[in-house]
Design an enzyme around this catalytic site. Structure first.
Site, short mmCIF file in Angstrom:
data_model
loop_
_atom_site.label_atom_id
_atom_site.label_comp_id
_atom_site.label_asym_id
_atom_site.label_seq_id
_atom_site.Cartn_x
_atom_site.Cartn_y
_atom_site.Cartn_z
N HIS A 4 0.85 -1.20 0.00
CA HIS A 4 0.00 0.00 0.00
C HIS A 4 0.88 1.24 0.00
O HIS A 4 1.68 1.44 0.91
CB HIS A 4 -0.91 0.01 1.23
CG HIS A 4 -1.78 -1.19 1.30
ND1 HIS A 4 -2.92 -1.33 0.56
CD2 HIS A 4 -1.66 -2.34 2.01
CE1 HIS A 4 -3.48 -2.50 0.81
NE2 HIS A 4 -2.73 -3.14 1.69
N CYS A 10 5.92 -12.56 -8.62
CA CYS A 10 6.05 -13.96 -9.04
C CYS A 10 4.75 -14.51 -9.62
O CYS A 10 4.75 -15.30 -10.54
CB CYS A 10 6.43 -14.86 -7.87
SG CYS A 10 7.99 -14.46 -7.14
N ALA A 53 21.31 -15.68 4.27
CA ALA A 53 22.74 -15.47 4.56
C ALA A 53 22.95 -14.18 5.36
O ALA A 53 23.67 -14.15 6.37
CB ALA A 53 23.55 -15.42 3.27
N SER A 102 15.96 -16.54 -0.49
CA SER A 102 15.76 -17.62 0.49
C SER A 102 14.28 -17.82 0.77
O SER A 102 13.83 -18.92 1.08
CB SER A 102 16.45 -17.28 1.81
OG SER A 102 17.74 -16.81 1.60
N HIS A 149 16.81 -25.17 -13.03
CA HIS A 149 16.04 -26.15 -12.25
C HIS A 149 15.10 -26.82 -13.24
O HIS A 149 14.43 -26.15 -14.02
CB HIS A 149 15.26 -25.43 -11.16
CG HIS A 149 14.66 -26.34 -10.14
ND1 HIS A 149 13.66 -27.24 -10.45
CD2 HIS A 149 14.89 -26.49 -8.81
CE1 HIS A 149 13.32 -27.90 -9.35
NE2 HIS A 149 14.05 -27.47 -8.35
N ARG A 191 9.34 -34.64 -6.63
CA ARG A 191 9.95 -35.88 -7.16
C ARG A 191 10.50 -36.71 -6.01
O ARG A 191 10.38 -37.93 -5.99
CB ARG A 191 11.08 -35.52 -8.14
CG ARG A 191 10.55 -35.12 -9.52
CD ARG A 191 11.66 -34.55 -10.37
NE ARG A 191 12.02 -33.21 -9.95
CZ ARG A 191 13.25 -32.72 -9.96
NH1 ARG A 191 14.26 -33.46 -10.35
NH2 ARG A 191 13.48 -31.47 -9.58
N HIS A 226 17.60 -21.03 -11.82
CA HIS A 226 17.30 -21.23 -10.40
C HIS A 226 18.42 -20.76 -9.47
O HIS A 226 18.16 -20.23 -8.40
CB HIS A 226 17.01 -22.71 -10.16
CG HIS A 226 16.57 -23.03 -8.77
ND1 HIS A 226 15.46 -22.45 -8.21
CD2 HIS A 226 17.08 -23.87 -7.83
CE1 HIS A 226 15.30 -22.91 -6.97
NE2 HIS A 226 16.27 -23.77 -6.72
O1 MEZ Z 1 17.82 -26.29 -2.85
C1 MEZ Z 1 16.96 -26.09 -3.70
O2 MEZ Z 1 17.10 -25.28 -4.62
C2 MEZ Z 1 15.73 -26.88 -3.69
C3 MEZ Z 1 15.66 -28.04 -2.78
C4 MEZ Z 1 14.76 -26.56 -4.53
C5 MEZ Z 1 13.58 -27.35 -4.71
O3 MEZ Z 1 13.43 -27.95 -5.76
O4 MEZ Z 1 12.77 -27.37 -3.80
#
Ligand code: MEZ
Length: 594
Positions: free
Chosen positions: A97, A110, A159, A187, A387, A403, A526
């Site tokens: 806002h 995103c 970090a 993160s 990724h 997976r 990624h």
């Molecule tokens: O460490 C990663 O990037 C990770 C485990 C990503 C994921 O696929 O969840």
């Protein structure tokens, strides 16, 4: 070049805007409830008097409107107050806002939620940090420091938060800067977990693991190009890092397998919840409690050296306060990678230049640029990880966990084509060799029930669902017979305990119980493995491989830990182990230099 906004007098702005019959912004609305002072207090109201962290403003919003818990409407499908805002460490209301300009739904960095926010007809304002004003930087450099600290930490992802807490606990005076409107960085988007060896969680499950095995897996995943000393430190410090987070209140009780790991060592919250939002929430609250909360809306733009080539501080651009100097004996760079910087990707990894990225908008390589500008050395800077499973045509990562806990991966015809638990570089490569360079992850209702994050993908409308595999194949435009045979072969391999087709080492679930699900995926940027070269003490090296006195770095801004390919679960481990370490070493250096 943009003009610093410190000279803008907000009260003038208020009266101008509120005088316009058509003004549709939040400030005009509030002007009728007590004018500028309603939000800004009784100080002279100038932009420069608004603290960059906007916490005062946030508290004023909450004083009238209540906290997010009160605002959250759980009856709505999407309510940002309910879904992303914690009561442990709330994000400022002002992240979305905006009083004098068009509001911004930051989740749409995103996602693509079609939500209309109040006052969305307000005029759009220029992004305050879109460019760097070189003249203002030069003026700030000549002027006296506005603050003097022992340790300046730049970047408040995992970090940086770990570094700031560690440096503060070591007795240093610390400031933690974050350019975004809230802390968390990349993160915050980490889904899978935190790799650690020798934890009570592993012991409880009877998992036999060793530091050597962790090192071996990580080196193999990185194609042997990692710095073995850094990998050893990562593995040795991993379990203590878990304890450090748990002592702050984190839940890392669940342990699962990630690609490239010989055993289950990826720790995460119970019930298949994503690790990143949780630990960032814990760290953010802890940092605030310990007096080193992130100063948001504050972007470091230049590192400063003294005449002896030692670190002397940084120039910071504050959203409200303009450009200023912070003198610091030590600086920790925790600015993350460059996965969202299209120019850097095009330069360092041209073949990935049109790829989507799972990274936060904050991953723009600022720390790498600042370090290069003072002569730092880079390691493996051109190694970028794709990724394999980013949601097709989206920026949402479909975690490796899916997976790991049992999903199989098939091509658009319904055929498996790879060991789903291989390393990411190999899995991405395999997908890029399939028709249309994309794939489907297929799983059943047992998996759906066991993994909270999968229910989250459903909530976002990313899953296809059907009562039979034939029906699922039809919805996904796959060949029904092929998909049914793929599932039946896989179920047989699982029962026999051996994947005859691709040598998948672990098959925790079959594709057996209706309803069945599929999610479309393709590789996306990624992680950027390369970055500033560091010593085992987290000191940044110059181009002649000598430490730059006072400069430390941790997390994705660094190179060397992951070699050419990072294993899933090693990023969070890296940010915690080396985040702490950089903070401790920076504090020791700064306090010695006093
Ligand atoms: O460490 C990663 O990037 C990770 C485990 C990503 C994921 O696929 O969840």
């Amino acid at each position: 070049m943009i003009k610093p906004i410190t000279a803008i007098v907000l009260s003038a702005l208020f009266s101008t805007v509120s005088g316009l019959a058509t003004a549709q912004d939040l400030a005009s609305f509030h002007a009728g409830m007590g004018g500028c002072t309603a939000c800004h207090g009784t100080n002279a109201v100038t932009a420069a008097n608004v603290p960059d962290d906007e916490i005062d403003l946030n508290n004023k919003c909450m004083a009238c409107h209540g906290d997010y818990k009160k605002l959250a409407d759980k009856t709505k499908h999407f309510d940002p107050h309910a879904s992303h805002l914690s009561d442990r460490s709330p994000i400022n209301c002002t992240a979305c806002h905006t009083a004098h300009a068009k509001p911004k739904l930051v989740c749409n960095d995103c996602h693509t939620f079609d939500l209309k926010m109040p006052f969305s007809d307000a005029p759009e304002s220029a992004k305050w940090d879109a460019t760097i004003d070189d003249e203002a930087v030069a003026a700030a450099e000549k002027s006296a420091p506005r603050e003097t600290v022992d340790v300046l930490v730049i970047g408040a992802g995992s970090a940086g938060l770990n570094a700031a807490i560690a440096a503060k606990r070591a007795g240093a005076k610390v400031v933690l800067l974050e350019k975004h409107s809230f802390a968390g960085g990349n993160s915050m988007l980490a889904a899978g977990g935190y790799n650690a060896v020798g934890t009570p969680q592993q012991a409880k499950k009877g998992i036999k693991d060793t530091v050597d095995q962790y090192v071996k897996d990580t080196m193999k995943g990185g194609r042997g190009k990692n710095d073995p000393k850094l990998v050893q430190i990562l593995a040795e410090g991993s379990a203590d890092g878990v304890k450090w987070l748990e002592d702050m209140g984190a839940d890392l009780s669940d342990v699962k397998r990630s690609g490239g790991a010989a055993v289950d060592r990826t720790h995460r919250p119970h019930g298949g919840m994503s690790v990143g939002p949780h630990i960032v929430d814990v760290l953010r609250a802890q940092a605030t409690k310990e007096g080193v909360g992130a100063r948001v809306n504050s972007r470091a733009v230049k590192l400063l050296l003294d005449k002896d080539y030692k670190i002397a501080g940084a120039i910071v651009h504050g959203k409200h306060s303009g450009y200023y100097k912070i003198a610091a004996k030590a600086v920790v760079l925790a600015t993350g990678g460059y996965g969202q910087n299209k120019q850097m990707i095009a330069f360092y990894r041209p073949t990935f230049k049109d790829m989507t990225s799972s990274n936060n908008v904050t991953s723009t390589g600022d720390g790498i640029t600042m370090a290069l500008n003072i002569g730092a050395s880079m390691t493996d800077i051109d190694w970028v990880q794709a990724h394999p499973t980013v949601g097709l045509d989206s920026r949402i990562l479909i975690s490796e966990t899916v997976r790991g806990v049992g999903a199989v991966m098939v091509n658009i015809n319904g055929e498996r084509f790879v060991n789903e638990l291989t390393t990411r570089d190999r899995a991405s490569d395999a997908i890029l060799h399939q028709p249309q360079k994309r794939a489907w992850l297929v799983f059943d209702s047992n998996l759906y029930k066991s993994a909270k994050m999968v229910q989250g993908y459903d909530h976002l409308g990313m899953l296809k669902k059907a009562d039979t595999l034939a029906e699922l194949a039809k919805i996904c435009d796959m060949d029904a017979k092929t998909l049914e045979k793929t599932a039946s072969d896989y179920n047989k391999f699982r029962k026999a305990g051996k994947d005859e087709a691709f040598g998948r080492p672990d098959m925790p679930l079959g594709i057996e119980k209706a309803p069945f699900y599929a999610v479309a995926v393709a590789p996306g940027i990624h992680h950027t493995m390369g970055g500033v070269a560091i010593t085992p003490e987290s000191e940044v090296l110059d181009i002649q491989s000598r430490p730059i006195p006072g400069l430390y770095a941790a997390g994705e801004v660094t190179g060397g830990v992951h070699g050419f390919n990072r294993l899933g679960g090693n990023a969070i481990a890296d940010t915690v182990v080396f985040g702490r370490r950089s903070g401790e070493h920076a504090a020791a250096y700064a306090l010695k230099a006093k």
